[in-house]
Motif scaffolding. Structure first.
Motif, PDB file in Angstrom:
ATOM      1  N   GLU A 126      -0.260 -27.827 -61.232  1.00  0.00           N
ATOM      2  CA  GLU A 126      -0.581 -27.250 -62.537  1.00  0.00           C
ATOM      3  C   GLU A 126      -1.433 -25.994 -62.403  1.00  0.00           C
ATOM      4  O   GLU A 126      -1.217 -25.000 -63.106  1.00  0.00           O
ATOM      5  N   VAL A 127      -2.408 -26.032 -61.483  1.00  0.00           N
ATOM      6  CA  VAL A 127      -3.288 -24.877 -61.278  1.00  0.00           C
ATOM      7  C   VAL A 127      -2.505 -23.697 -60.705  1.00  0.00           C
ATOM      8  O   VAL A 127      -2.697 -22.539 -61.116  1.00  0.00           O
ATOM      9  N   ILE A 128      -1.615 -23.980 -59.749  1.00  0.00           N
ATOM     10  CA  ILE A 128      -0.807 -22.913 -59.142  1.00  0.00           C
ATOM     11  C   ILE A 128       0.093 -22.262 -60.180  1.00  0.00           C
ATOM     12  O   ILE A 128       0.227 -21.034 -60.227  1.00  0.00           O
ATOM     13  N   LEU A 129       0.705 -23.072 -61.047  1.00  0.00           N
ATOM     14  CA  LEU A 129       1.576 -22.518 -62.089  1.00  0.00           C
ATOM     15  C   LEU A 129       0.784 -21.684 -63.093  1.00  0.00           C
ATOM     16  O   LEU A 129       1.251 -20.624 -63.535  1.00  0.00           O
ATOM     17  N   ALA A 130      -0.418 -22.152 -63.443  1.00  0.00           N
ATOM     18  CA  ALA A 130      -1.262 -21.379 -64.361  1.00  0.00           C
ATOM     19  C   ALA A 130      -1.665 -20.048 -63.730  1.00  0.00           C
ATOM     20  O   ALA A 130      -1.619 -18.995 -64.369  1.00  0.00           O
ATOM     21  N   GLY A 131      -2.064 -20.088 -62.452  1.00  0.00           N
ATOM     22  CA  GLY A 131      -2.409 -18.857 -61.744  1.00  0.00           C
ATOM     23  C   GLY A 131      -1.219 -17.932 -61.610  1.00  0.00           C
ATOM     24  O   GLY A 131      -1.367 -16.698 -61.715  1.00  0.00           O
ATOM     25  N   ASP A 132      -0.038 -18.506 -61.401  1.00  0.00           N
ATOM     26  CA  ASP A 132       1.176 -17.701 -61.285  1.00  0.00           C
ATOM     27  C   ASP A 132       1.468 -16.958 -62.581  1.00  0.00           C
ATOM     28  O   ASP A 132       1.859 -15.782 -62.560  1.00  0.00           O
ATOM     29  N   ARG A 133       1.255 -17.622 -63.708  1.00  0.00           N
ATOM     30  CA  ARG A 133       1.477 -16.959 -65.006  1.00  0.00           C
ATOM     31  C   ARG A 133       0.503 -15.799 -65.203  1.00  0.00           C
ATOM     32  O   ARG A 133       0.876 -14.773 -65.769  1.00  0.00           O
ATOM     33  N   VAL A 134      -0.718 -15.973 -64.713  1.00  0.00           N
ATOM     34  CA  VAL A 134      -1.724 -14.923 -64.879  1.00  0.00           C
ATOM     35  C   VAL A 134      -1.390 -13.713 -64.004  1.00  0.00           C
ATOM     36  O   VAL A 134      -1.380 -12.571 -64.478  1.00  0.00           O
ATOM     37  N   VAL A 135      -1.110 -13.944 -62.718  1.00  0.00           N
ATOM     38  CA  VAL A 135      -0.879 -12.814 -61.805  1.00  0.00           C
ATOM     39  C   VAL A 135       0.449 -12.119 -62.077  1.00  0.00           C
ATOM     40  O   VAL A 135       0.647 -10.976 -61.652  1.00  0.00           O
ATOM     41  N   ARG A 136       1.364 -12.798 -62.780  1.00  0.00           N
ATOM     42  CA  ARG A 136       2.629 -12.137 -63.146  1.00  0.00           C
ATOM     43  C   ARG A 136       2.577 -11.508 -64.541  1.00  0.00           C
ATOM     44  O   ARG A 136       3.566 -10.993 -65.033  1.00  0.00           O
ATOM     45  N   TRP A 137       1.417 -11.549 -65.179  1.00  0.00           N
ATOM     46  CA  TRP A 137       1.166 -10.888 -66.467  1.00  0.00           C
ATOM     47  C   TRP A 137       2.131 -11.376 -67.546  1.00  0.00           C
ATOM     48  O   TRP A 137       2.794 -10.574 -68.212  1.00  0.00           O
ATOM     49  N   GLU A 138       2.193 -12.694 -67.759  1.00  0.00           N
ATOM     50  CA  GLU A 138       3.076 -13.195 -68.806  1.00  0.00           C
ATOM     51  C   GLU A 138       2.582 -12.812 -70.201  1.00  0.00           C
ATOM     52  O   GLU A 138       3.350 -12.797 -71.154  1.00  0.00           O
ATOM     53  N   LYS A 139       1.273 -12.505 -70.313  1.00  0.00           N
ATOM     54  CA  LYS A 139       0.726 -12.021 -71.579  1.00  0.00           C
ATOM     55  C   LYS A 139       0.061 -10.664 -71.330  1.00  0.00           C
ATOM     56  O   LYS A 139      -0.474 -10.421 -70.247  1.00  0.00           O
ATOM     57  N   PRO A 140       0.071  -9.782 -72.334  1.00  0.00           N
ATOM     58  CA  PRO A 140      -0.435  -8.414 -72.126  1.00  0.00           C
ATOM     59  C   PRO A 140      -1.903  -8.345 -71.716  1.00  0.00           C
ATOM     60  O   PRO A 140      -2.304  -7.382 -71.046  1.00  0.00           O
ATOM     61  N   TRP A 141      -2.704  -9.334 -72.106  1.00  0.00           N
ATOM     62  CA  TRP A 141      -4.131  -9.264 -71.805  1.00  0.00           C
ATOM     63  C   TRP A 141      -4.494  -9.868 -70.447  1.00  0.00           C
ATOM     64  O   TRP A 141      -5.650  -9.807 -70.027  1.00  0.00           O
ATOM     65  N   PHE A 142      -3.529 -10.427 -69.751  1.00  0.00           N
ATOM     66  CA  PHE A 142      -3.806 -11.047 -68.448  1.00  0.00           C
ATOM     67  C   PHE A 142      -4.337 -10.052 -67.407  1.00  0.00           C
ATOM     68  O   PHE A 142      -5.276 -10.380 -66.673  1.00  0.00           O
ATOM     69  N   PRO A 143      -3.770  -8.824 -67.299  1.00  0.00           N
ATOM     70  CA  PRO A 143      -4.321  -7.887 -66.296  1.00  0.00           C
ATOM     71  C   PRO A 143      -5.788  -7.567 -66.538  1.00  0.00           C
ATOM     72  O   PRO A 143      -6.586  -7.502 -65.592  1.00  0.00           O
ATOM     73  N   GLY A 144      -6.142  -7.341 -67.832  1.00  0.00           N
ATOM     74  CA  GLY A 144      -7.534  -7.053 -68.159  1.00  0.00           C
ATOM     75  C   GLY A 144      -8.455  -8.217 -67.823  1.00  0.00           C
ATOM     76  O   GLY A 144      -9.553  -8.024 -67.277  1.00  0.00           O
ATOM     77  N   ALA A 145      -8.000  -9.439 -68.144  1.00  0.00           N
ATOM     78  CA  ALA A 145      -8.803 -10.624 -67.832  1.00  0.00           C
ATOM     79  C   ALA A 145      -8.960 -10.791 -66.328  1.00  0.00           C
ATOM     80  O   ALA A 145     -10.037 -11.171 -65.832  1.00  0.00           O
ATOM     81  N   LEU A 146      -7.888 -10.507 -65.603  1.00  0.00           N
ATOM     82  CA  LEU A 146      -7.916 -10.622 -64.149  1.00  0.00           C
ATOM     83  C   LEU A 146      -8.918  -9.655 -63.538  1.00  0.00           C
ATOM     84  O   LEU A 146      -9.752 -10.034 -62.702  1.00  0.00           O
ATOM     85  N   MET A 147      -8.853  -8.398 -63.977  1.00  0.00           N
ATOM     86  CA  MET A 147      -9.772  -7.397 -63.455  1.00  0.00           C
ATOM     87  C   MET A 147     -11.200  -7.659 -63.914  1.00  0.00           C
ATOM     88  O   MET A 147     -12.161  -7.441 -63.161  1.00  0.00           O
ATOM     89  N   GLY A 148     -11.347  -8.147 -65.147  1.00  0.00           N
ATOM     90  CA  GLY A 148     -12.679  -8.472 -65.651  1.00  0.00           C
ATOM     91  C   GLY A 148     -13.336  -9.575 -64.856  1.00  0.00           C
ATOM     92  O   GLY A 148     -14.510  -9.471 -64.466  1.00  0.00           O
ATOM     93  N   GLY A 149     -12.579 -10.649 -64.589  1.00  0.00           N
ATOM     94  CA  GLY A 149     -13.113 -11.753 -63.796  1.00  0.00           C
ATOM     95  C   GLY A 149     -13.470 -11.329 -62.380  1.00  0.00           C
ATOM     96  O   GLY A 149     -14.524 -11.707 -61.844  1.00  0.00           O
ATOM     97  N   THR A 150     -12.596 -10.529 -61.769  1.00  0.00           N
ATOM     98  CA  THR A 150     -12.857 -10.040 -60.412  1.00  0.00           C
ATOM     99  C   THR A 150     -14.098  -9.161 -60.379  1.00  0.00           C
ATOM    100  O   THR A 150     -14.937  -9.271 -59.475  1.00  0.00           O
ATOM    101  N   THR A 151     -14.223  -8.287 -61.378  1.00  0.00           N
ATOM    102  CA  THR A 151     -15.377  -7.382 -61.437  1.00  0.00           C
ATOM    103  C   THR A 151     -16.680  -8.155 -61.607  1.00  0.00           C
ATOM    104  O   THR A 151     -17.681  -7.861 -60.930  1.00  0.00           O
ATOM    105  N   VAL A 152     -16.681  -9.147 -62.494  1.00  0.00           N
ATOM    106  CA  VAL A 152     -17.885  -9.967 -62.709  1.00  0.00           C
ATOM    107  C   VAL A 152     -18.273 -10.688 -61.429  1.00  0.00           C
ATOM    108  O   VAL A 152     -19.456 -10.754 -61.058  1.00  0.00           O
ATOM    109  N   LEU A 153     -17.286 -11.243 -60.728  1.00  0.00           N
ATOM    110  CA  LEU A 153     -17.560 -11.962 -59.482  1.00  0.00           C
ATOM    111  C   LEU A 153     -18.208 -11.049 -58.444  1.00  0.00           C
ATOM    112  O   LEU A 153     -19.222 -11.409 -57.818  1.00  0.00           O
ATOM    113  N   PHE A 154     -17.665  -9.846 -58.281  1.00  0.00           N
ATOM    114  CA  PHE A 154     -18.204  -8.937 -57.270  1.00  0.00           C
ATOM    115  C   PHE A 154     -19.552  -8.358 -57.691  1.00  0.00           C
ATOM    116  O   PHE A 154     -20.396  -8.086 -56.840  1.00  0.00           O
ATOM    117  N   LEU A 155     -19.762  -8.172 -58.995  1.00  0.00           N
ATOM    118  CA  LEU A 155     -21.078  -7.740 -59.465  1.00  0.00           C
ATOM    119  C   LEU A 155     -22.124  -8.817 -59.206  1.00  0.00           C
ATOM    120  O   LEU A 155     -23.276  -8.507 -58.853  1.00  0.00           O
TER     121      LEU A 155
END
Length: 203
Positions: free
Chosen positions: A28-57
């Motif tokens: 279930e987690v892999i499928l959810a992650g797959d939907r995010v990295v394949r941008w099934e929704k328009p806001w997924f790229p922004g959320a992905l970059m936002g989460g990555t940026t927060v983590l590195f900050l």
């Protein structure tokens, strides 16, 4: 030739089935992650970059030592390995697992196995180059490492890691939406134009 292809296909299917069995608790987690990295929704790229940026900050702010960072990373992996198979069915609902999801999970595992085979193939080719053409191997490896060392010296380690991780996370979506193919074709056309112009000047 056909027998070799059949043997390779059978081995691929066997390795894929083994990986599916090993990752079944993470399905279930892999499928959810797959939907995010394949941008099934328009806001997924922004959320992905936002989460990555927060983590590195957060890493930049805490500034942990190498040993602390490594220990925390392994600890989080151990916790995920223990908790995810237990909590995932409750969160996502195992009764919602459909034939389409199973097929997608099978495709993901197959792609992972193929990627692993490519990496092993590249390593074998590198070893073969070392045996057959040691001078070329030495020159290629040393020049590549020198280039990487120079880049590492010019760019902050954490920022460079952030760029690499961001690119890898965005790569499936870029590929899925044809962005890479589009710009690769544009670059190829421009290179061909330059080559044709150079040929005309030489004539």
């Amino acid at each position: 030739m056909a027998e070799g292809d059949n043997k390779s296909a059978n081995m691929l299917a066997q390795e894929t089935a083994q990986l599916e069995e090993q990752l079944q608790g993470w399905g279930e987690v892999i499928l959810a992650g797959d939907r995010v990295v394949r941008w099934e929704k328009p806001w997924f790229p922004g959320a992905l970059m936002g989460g990555t940026t927060v983590l590195f900050l957060l890493i930049y702010y805490l500034d942990p030592s190498v040993l602390t960072g490594l220990s925390c990373s392994v600890m989080l992996l151990c916790l995920a390995d223990y908790l995810v198979p237990t909590l995932a069915p409750r969160v996502f609902g195992s009764n919602k697992w459909t034939t389409e999801q199973q097929q997608r999970f099978h495709e993901i595992c197959g792609n992972l196995v193929k990627t692993q085979r490519r990496v092993v193939g590249w390593w074998k080719r590198l070893c073969a180059l070392k045996e057959e053409k040691p001078k070329m191997y030495f020159a290629s490896v040393i020049s590549s490492l020198l280039a990487v060392a120079w880049i590492g010296q010019q760019v902050h380690n954490l920022f460079l890691t952030y760029l690499i991780v961001s690119f890898l996370l965005l790569l499936p979506g870029l590929n899925q939406h044809g962005v890479i193919t589009k710009y690769a074709s544009m670059a190829k056309r421009e290179i061909n134009k330059l080559l044709k112009q150079k040929e005309k000047k030489n004539e």
